[in-house]
Design a protein around this motif. Sequence first.
Motif, mmCIF file in Angstrom:
data_model
loop_
_atom_site.group_PDB
_atom_site.id
_atom_site.type_symbol
_atom_site.label_atom_id
_atom_site.label_comp_id
_atom_site.label_asym_id
_atom_site.label_seq_id
_atom_site.Cartn_x
_atom_site.Cartn_y
_atom_site.Cartn_z
ATOM 1 N N VAL A 325 0.837 -1.201 0.000
ATOM 2 C CA VAL A 325 0.000 0.000 0.000
ATOM 3 C C VAL A 325 0.875 1.256 0.000
ATOM 4 O O VAL A 325 0.704 2.147 -0.839
ATOM 5 N N THR A 326 1.876 1.292 0.923
ATOM 6 C CA THR A 326 2.699 2.505 1.002
ATOM 7 C C THR A 326 3.417 2.785 -0.315
ATOM 8 O O THR A 326 3.390 3.911 -0.822
ATOM 9 N N ARG A 328 2.786 1.719 -3.405
ATOM 10 C CA ARG A 328 1.913 2.025 -4.554
ATOM 11 C C ARG A 328 1.277 3.408 -4.421
ATOM 12 O O ARG A 328 1.084 4.109 -5.413
ATOM 13 N N VAL A 329 0.932 3.780 -3.167
ATOM 14 C CA VAL A 329 0.340 5.108 -2.967
ATOM 15 C C VAL A 329 1.372 6.175 -3.322
ATOM 16 O O VAL A 329 1.072 7.162 -4.004
ATOM 17 N N ARG A 330 2.633 5.909 -2.917
ATOM 18 C CA ARG A 330 3.692 6.870 -3.222
ATOM 19 C C ARG A 330 3.862 7.000 -4.743
ATOM 20 O O ARG A 330 3.916 8.093 -5.297
ATOM 21 N N GLY A 332 1.648 6.285 -7.025
ATOM 22 C CA GLY A 332 0.441 6.929 -7.547
ATOM 23 C C GLY A 332 0.533 8.442 -7.439
ATOM 24 O O GLY A 332 0.192 9.154 -8.381
ATOM 25 N N LYS A 333 1.014 8.897 -6.278
ATOM 26 C CA LYS A 333 1.099 10.357 -6.066
ATOM 27 C C LYS A 333 2.010 11.003 -7.092
ATOM 28 O O LYS A 333 1.700 12.048 -7.646
ATOM 29 N N SER A 338 -4.773 10.075 -6.720
ATOM 30 C CA SER A 338 -4.991 10.375 -5.303
ATOM 31 C C SER A 338 -4.779 9.128 -4.442
ATOM 32 O O SER A 338 -4.958 7.991 -4.910
ATOM 33 N N GLU A 339 -4.426 9.375 -3.168
ATOM 34 C CA GLU A 339 -4.186 8.282 -2.231
ATOM 35 C C GLU A 339 -5.438 7.426 -2.096
ATOM 36 O O GLU A 339 -5.388 6.190 -2.116
ATOM 37 N N ASP A 340 -6.586 8.104 -1.980
ATOM 38 C CA ASP A 340 -7.850 7.413 -1.795
ATOM 39 C C ASP A 340 -8.129 6.445 -2.958
ATOM 40 O O ASP A 340 -8.474 5.288 -2.767
ATOM 41 N N VAL A 342 -5.969 5.107 -5.159
ATOM 42 C CA VAL A 342 -5.019 3.984 -5.245
ATOM 43 C C VAL A 342 -5.331 2.963 -4.152
ATOM 44 O O VAL A 342 -5.317 1.748 -4.403
ATOM 45 N N LYS A 343 -5.656 3.458 -2.948
ATOM 46 C CA LYS A 343 -5.952 2.535 -1.841
ATOM 47 C C LYS A 343 -7.177 1.678 -2.167
ATOM 48 O O LYS A 343 -7.171 0.463 -1.996
#
Length: 369
Positions: A325-326, A328-330, A332-333, A338-340, A342-343
């Motif tokens: 999660v961490t 992929r969110v990074r 994605g940003k 957005s974080e939401d 990707v999560k």
Amino acid sequence: MTKLKNIAPLKKWFKGIGDSPLIIAGPCSAESEEQMLTTAKQIAALGKVKIFRTGIWKPRTRPGSFEGVGVQGLKWLQQVKKETGLLTAVEVARPEHIDLAVKYDVDVLWIGARTTANPFSVQELADHMKGIDKPVLVKNPINPDLQLWIGALERFNKAGIEKLAAVHRGFYPFESTSLRNIPKWEIPIELKSLCHNLPIICDPSHIAGSTDYIPEISQKAIDLNMDGLMIETHYNPLIALSDANQQLTPNELDYLLKTLIYKKVSTNDENFANALESLRNSIDSIDQQMIELLAKRMNVVEEIGKYKSQKQVTILQLRRWEKIVTSRVRLGKTLGLSEDFVKKLLQLVHKESIQRQTEVISKNQSSKE
Ligand code: PEP
Ligand code: MN
């Protein structure tokens, strides 16, 4: 934008080429005088093909297969031109090929996918083309590198070639696919949007690798407003010395050309409709790749499930999941997601992955019982 200048529209290349898609057809390789003349006469009789293509020198991936007949093929090609009135086209990969093509009055030269991938070869050929007024078609490089493709086109253009077109023949697939080469339609679409005047011709034969897929790929190319089709055609594909599976007979070519649908744009604003259609086609292609990737991910997930089942490891590995999660969110940003979003996407994928592994593990257990 590209540095391409003064690109001539196809209809200015030769007399008699109108606004309808330019059809190029002919065998993958020149094999014999009889094969060339028989195929060419049948193709010419259809009345729809302007240019007869053939390979005289064949760039084979590995040595030992048929590497073309060489100069004698150019003599047969000259005969084809004389007897059918078709224009002719061959692949050139060396400066001497250009000299020979000029000597035997070939009308159009094309650069093969393997050559486009090498800027030294392309530059050498472009330098040799200075002062030679023949149209050049540049196939996309084997790998999906748009800049390399544009670079090759620019090298010829800088050498004074204005009758220039790109040929889209798909890209090497690193995994097994039903098609021989992945079309990645978004790449020729991007090329067109960077240079509106550049004609792009689709080569459905080398994308398909098999005659089965040629109609749908050709239709897609027409839907994308491509400027022409290059289709491998052989009077008897069964005995072809190269690319036997993907060559159509002249009759099949006739049927294909009759069944292709030339769609009308439904709004009055043609530019708007074309732009919209191109973008939608990009979305279709990206979605297809996304689904294929997800399916691939699930296959890997199942493989992991088998290991976990053997070693009696739990399915949910919290640490690993948090790391996924961490990171992929990074990622994605940095790409503007957005974080939401990707999560949520990852949660959905993770849920399906756990489900798949549960199935694998319970199957393994019941087979032990
Ligand atoms: C060909 O057109 O026969 C050929 C060799 O194609 P490509 O360079 O696209 O592989
Ligand atoms: Mn071929």
